[in-house]
Design an enzyme around this catalytic site. Structure first.
Site, short mmCIF file in Angstrom:
data_model
loop_
_atom_site.label_atom_id
_atom_site.label_comp_id
_atom_site.label_asym_id
_atom_site.label_seq_id
_atom_site.Cartn_x
_atom_site.Cartn_y
_atom_site.Cartn_z
N LYS A 71 37.50 -21.36 -27.45
CA LYS A 71 37.25 -21.76 -26.13
C LYS A 71 37.97 -20.41 -25.29
O LYS A 71 38.92 -19.86 -25.60
CB LYS A 71 38.12 -22.91 -25.38
CG LYS A 71 37.84 -22.93 -24.10
CD LYS A 71 38.44 -24.41 -23.53
CE LYS A 71 39.95 -24.12 -23.30
NZ LYS A 71 40.64 -25.30 -22.63
N GLN A 143 42.72 -32.04 -11.95
CA GLN A 143 43.43 -32.62 -13.01
C GLN A 143 44.08 -33.89 -12.89
O GLN A 143 44.17 -34.72 -13.57
CB GLN A 143 44.43 -31.79 -13.75
CG GLN A 143 44.92 -31.92 -14.92
CD GLN A 143 43.78 -32.28 -15.92
OE1 GLN A 143 44.14 -33.27 -16.84
NE2 GLN A 143 42.93 -31.44 -16.45
N ASP A 164 51.02 -34.45 -3.16
CA ASP A 164 50.53 -33.03 -3.11
C ASP A 164 51.13 -32.20 -2.11
O ASP A 164 51.26 -32.82 -1.00
CB ASP A 164 49.10 -33.16 -3.05
CG ASP A 164 48.40 -31.85 -3.78
OD1 ASP A 164 47.95 -31.91 -4.73
OD2 ASP A 164 48.65 -30.82 -2.96
N ALA A 228 52.76 -26.84 -16.87
CA ALA A 228 53.28 -25.56 -17.46
C ALA A 228 52.63 -25.08 -18.58
O ALA A 228 53.10 -25.33 -19.64
CB ALA A 228 54.79 -25.95 -17.58
N ASP A 229 51.42 -24.66 -18.45
CA ASP A 229 50.71 -24.28 -19.46
C ASP A 229 50.51 -22.52 -19.68
O ASP A 229 49.97 -22.11 -20.33
CB ASP A 229 49.16 -24.46 -19.47
CG ASP A 229 48.69 -24.19 -18.20
OD1 ASP A 229 49.24 -23.54 -17.40
OD2 ASP A 229 47.26 -24.21 -17.73
N SER A 300 53.02 -30.87 -22.41
CA SER A 300 51.51 -30.91 -22.97
C SER A 300 51.04 -29.31 -22.43
O SER A 300 51.06 -28.81 -21.47
CB SER A 300 50.48 -31.87 -22.12
OG SER A 300 49.24 -31.53 -22.09
#
Length: 331
Positions: A71, A143, A164, A228-229, A300
């Site tokens: 990807k 998401q 939000d 937190a990617d 994740s």
């Protein structure tokens, strides 16, 4: 299908072919295989650009037919405001692992959205309390919608608090998704209060500073920390990470990025303090939740096997349904 042809699938094709239930089942199964030592380590590469960057995640997926899947996703957080483009854009390429032939090229957005939410749902199945009925969602973008759709598949949610920074996003999610899921969704301004009331807290924001504080989390809460990617992103208080049972989608990735990385860097945790990888729990190598008072954080960061299994499922369903366009790279 001719052996020299490659299948091209648009986002609308992928959306049609991949349901949340299918994606959750596929992600759970690939984590089980990984926990049994049947899936080799994945590869990841990142390239920074002004205002964003490119991530490449690649993995080998064993099965009745073996696939290599890669990807390539760009992530530009300010895209929507600057150019009315999605934050995340990219493609997934599916190869035949026997001979390297390019089997398919897929739009990546729907798979990325669904596999991320599916991983949270799989984690919730093993780590949340079975009777979890109240959830708090932090971040009401695409998401956030996907996370709630996936969570509703595995948990008996009856009430959701939606937060939000952009109130319109929370209001829209509450109105439209509440009707779709037949669940009461309440937009909130008081995030700490909403977190305290929840059995489940899901964070899926682009935040660079943590906003889920230890003092605001009740005993027994399951937290899916999704946003937190990247190394600079953070959502969860390091003190909370240190006091909770932490389960990672990938130990190596969470040591390098994610909320675990920040807790380690600031001296709150050591690498060995992470309780388990999700694959170990799904495979039965370690128990998940052991009592109703445990606070459990699922860190994740997004792993290649999730993309691989979802893309392979889409490819196989597309072949069976004769969906998509065929072309020849060598033509």
């Amino acid at each position: 299908m001719q052996s020299d042809r490659t299948l091209l699938l648009r986002r609308s094709d992928v959306e049609q072919l991949l349901t949340f239930r299918d994606c959750i089942d596929a992600v759970e199964e690939v984590f089980r295989l990984q926990g049994q030592g049947k899936v080799p380590p994945s590869g990841i590469l990142g390239v920074k650009a002004l205002g964003g960057g490119l991530h490449v995640k690649a993995g080998l997926l064993p099965g009745q037919k073996d696939y290599i899947v890669a990807k390539l996703n760009t992530n530009f957080p300010n895209n929507r405001a600057r150019s009315n483009l999605p934050t995340i854009q990219g493609v997934i390429v599916v190869y035949d692992a026997e001979n390297g032939r390019t089997l398919a090229v897929l739009d990546s957005i729907d798979i990325t959205i669904k596999r991320t939410a599916a991983a949270s749902a799989v984690a919730a199945k093993y780590l949340a309390r079975e009777n979890s009925s109240v959830a708090t969602i932090c971040g009401c973008g695409q998401q956030g919608w996907a996370q709630l759709r996936a969570m509703r598949t595995v948990l008996p949610l009856k009430k959701i608090y939606a937060f939000d920074l952009h109130q319109r996003a929370a209001n829209s999610l509450a109105t439209e998704l509440g009707s779709e899921l037949q669940v009461e969704i309440e937009p909130v301004h008081d995030l700490p209060g909403a977190i305290q009331k929840g059995d489940v807290c899901i964070t899926c924001t682009p935040a660079n500073d943590f906003f889920v504080h230890r003092k605001d989390v009740s005993l027994g809460t399951f937290i899916a920390a999704v946003g937190a990617d990247d190394a600079h992103k953070q959502e969860i208080d390091p003190a909370l990470m240190a006091s909770a049972k932490v389960v990672a989608d990938s130990l190596e990735q969470c040591w390098a990025i994610g909320d675990t990385k920040h807790a380690i860097a600031q001296g709150f945790m050591r690498k060995e303090d992470v309780y388990a990888a999700l694959a170990e729990i799904v495979a039965g190598e370690k128990p998940g939740r052991t009592n109703d008072d445990e606070i459990i954080v699922f860190d994740s960061t997004g792993v290649a096997i999730e993309d691989a299994v979802a893309a392979a499922a889409v490819y196989e369903k597309a072949c069976a349904a004769t969906i998509g366009t065929h072309f020849n790279f060598a033509a």
